[in-house]
Design a protein around this motif. Sequence first.
Motif, PDB file in Angstrom:
ATOM      1  N   GLU A   1       0.831  -1.194   0.000  1.00 44.59           N
ATOM      2  CA  GLU A   1       0.000   0.000   0.000  1.00 44.59           C
ATOM      3  C   GLU A   1       0.870   1.250   0.000  1.00 44.59           C
ATOM      4  N   PHE A   2       0.424   2.227  -0.764  1.00 46.85           N
ATOM      5  CA  PHE A   2       1.103   3.512  -0.884  1.00 46.85           C
ATOM      6  C   PHE A   2       0.026   4.581  -0.846  1.00 46.85           C
ATOM      7  N   GLU A   3       0.173   5.567   0.036  1.00 47.40           N
ATOM      8  CA  GLU A   3      -0.880   6.574   0.158  1.00 47.40           C
ATOM      9  C   GLU A   3      -0.304   7.951   0.453  1.00 47.40           C
ATOM     10  N   LEU A   4      -0.764   8.924  -0.313  1.00 51.35           N
ATOM     11  CA  LEU A   4      -0.419  10.322  -0.111  1.00 51.35           C
ATOM     12  C   LEU A   4      -1.301  10.873   0.996  1.00 51.35           C
TER      13      LEU A   4
ATOM     14  N   THR B   1       2.867  13.986   3.330  1.00 52.77           N
ATOM     15  CA  THR B   1       3.634  12.789   3.667  1.00 52.77           C
ATOM     16  C   THR B   1       3.106  11.614   2.856  1.00 52.77           C
ATOM     17  N   TYR B   2       3.866  10.541   2.897  1.00 52.16           N
ATOM     18  CA  TYR B   2       3.463   9.302   2.243  1.00 52.16           C
ATOM     19  C   TYR B   2       3.501   8.184   3.276  1.00 52.16           C
ATOM     20  N   GLU B   3       2.417   7.440   3.356  1.00 48.49           N
ATOM     21  CA  GLU B   3       2.378   6.247   4.192  1.00 48.49           C
ATOM     22  C   GLU B   3       2.570   5.061   3.258  1.00 48.49           C
TER      23      GLU B   3
ATOM     24  N   LEU C   1       6.139   2.559   6.760  1.00 51.64           N
ATOM     25  CA  LEU C   1       6.996   3.732   6.634  1.00 51.64           C
ATOM     26  C   LEU C   1       6.147   4.992   6.556  1.00 51.64           C
ATOM     27  N   LEU C   2       6.634   6.035   7.137  1.00 56.63           N
ATOM     28  CA  LEU C   2       6.097   7.369   6.934  1.00 56.63           C
ATOM     29  C   LEU C   2       7.263   8.192   6.421  1.00 56.63           C
ATOM     30  N   VAL C   3       7.119   8.745   5.205  1.00 52.93           N
ATOM     31  CA  VAL C   3       8.193   9.522   4.601  1.00 52.93           C
ATOM     32  C   VAL C   3       7.684  10.914   4.254  1.00 52.93           C
ATOM     33  N   ASP C   4       8.602  11.860   4.218  1.00 55.18           N
ATOM     34  CA  ASP C   4       8.212  13.228   3.885  1.00 55.18           C
ATOM     35  C   ASP C   4       8.118  13.405   2.373  1.00 55.18           C
ATOM     36  N   VAL C   5       7.851  14.620   1.959  1.00 49.05           N
ATOM     37  CA  VAL C   5       7.611  14.939   0.556  1.00 49.05           C
ATOM     38  C   VAL C   5       8.840  14.697  -0.330  1.00 49.05           C
TER      39      VAL C   5
ATOM     40  N   LYS D   1      12.264  11.300   2.508  1.00 47.89           N
ATOM     41  CA  LYS D   1      13.086  11.050   3.692  1.00 47.89           C
ATOM     42  C   LYS D   1      12.238  10.370   4.769  1.00 47.89           C
ATOM     43  N   LEU D   2      12.798   9.336   5.385  1.00 47.02           N
ATOM     44  CA  LEU D   2      12.103   8.567   6.400  1.00 47.02           C
ATOM     45  C   LEU D   2      11.824   9.401   7.647  1.00 47.02           C
ATOM     46  N   ILE D   3      10.569   9.419   8.069  1.00 46.37           N
ATOM     47  CA  ILE D   3      10.158  10.099   9.291  1.00 46.37           C
ATOM     48  C   ILE D   3       9.948   9.072  10.403  1.00 46.37           C
ATOM     49  N   GLU D   4       9.316   7.962  10.038  1.00 48.39           N
ATOM     50  CA  GLU D   4       8.964   6.954  11.037  1.00 48.39           C
ATOM     51  C   GLU D   4       8.955   5.576  10.388  1.00 48.39           C
ATOM     52  N   LEU D   5       9.368   4.551  11.160  1.00 48.02           N
ATOM     53  CA  LEU D   5       9.382   3.177  10.685  1.00 48.02           C
ATOM     54  C   LEU D   5       8.851   2.281  11.798  1.00 48.02           C
ATOM     55  N   GLU D   6       7.919   1.400  11.455  1.00 46.55           N
ATOM     56  CA  GLU D   6       7.367   0.451  12.425  1.00 46.55           C
ATOM     57  C   GLU D   6       7.264  -0.915  11.779  1.00 46.55           C
TER      58      GLU D   6
END
Length: 177
Positions: A54-57, A65-67, A81-85, A88-93
């Motif tokens: 899954e990829f979501e704006l 951000t992109y999930e 993953l949560l990445v910025d515009v 760049k990685l913001i959060e990883l679980e």
Amino acid sequence: MKHFFLSALFFCSGLCHASSSAIFDKLNNANEPSPQSILKNIETEYLNTAVIVEFELEFEKGQTTYEVTLFEQKHNRFIELLVDVKGKLIELEYAPPELDEDDEVAAAKLMRKKDYRMYQLVESLDSTQTQYLIEAQLEQDMGVTYMVATFVSLKGRHKKAIDLATGKNLPLLRWGN
């Protein structure tokens, strides 16, 4: 009463189109990588270890951000993953699959078996008009495993799908927003 209902329907559809126009304008005027580029970069990074399911704006608190959710078969887990515009990685679980996520796991395994990449499938759906990916997801329903992608263009939102077993576009009778 009939006129009230029709007025409400036109108002709602107008809001949906206005929302789509705002999203398109924001993406079209950005000096950032396109969602398709972000998708490709993430998929390239995880090429040998995981499959994007899954990829979501997302637009949250004024931030784009992109999930991204990937399935890592070796460890039987999802990587969120949560990445910025800029990508760049913001959060990883990490999370194990839940009981209701068997369809996503099966779709990810089929993607790996067929050696598909989500960004390539998205590219094959991309038309000649300027449009941006706002969501892509692997799904399985009624025996069909497929990827459905939602795009936004000047004309609004639209969805397209590909059957993962055959690699062919799925005919869509009606896909809502």
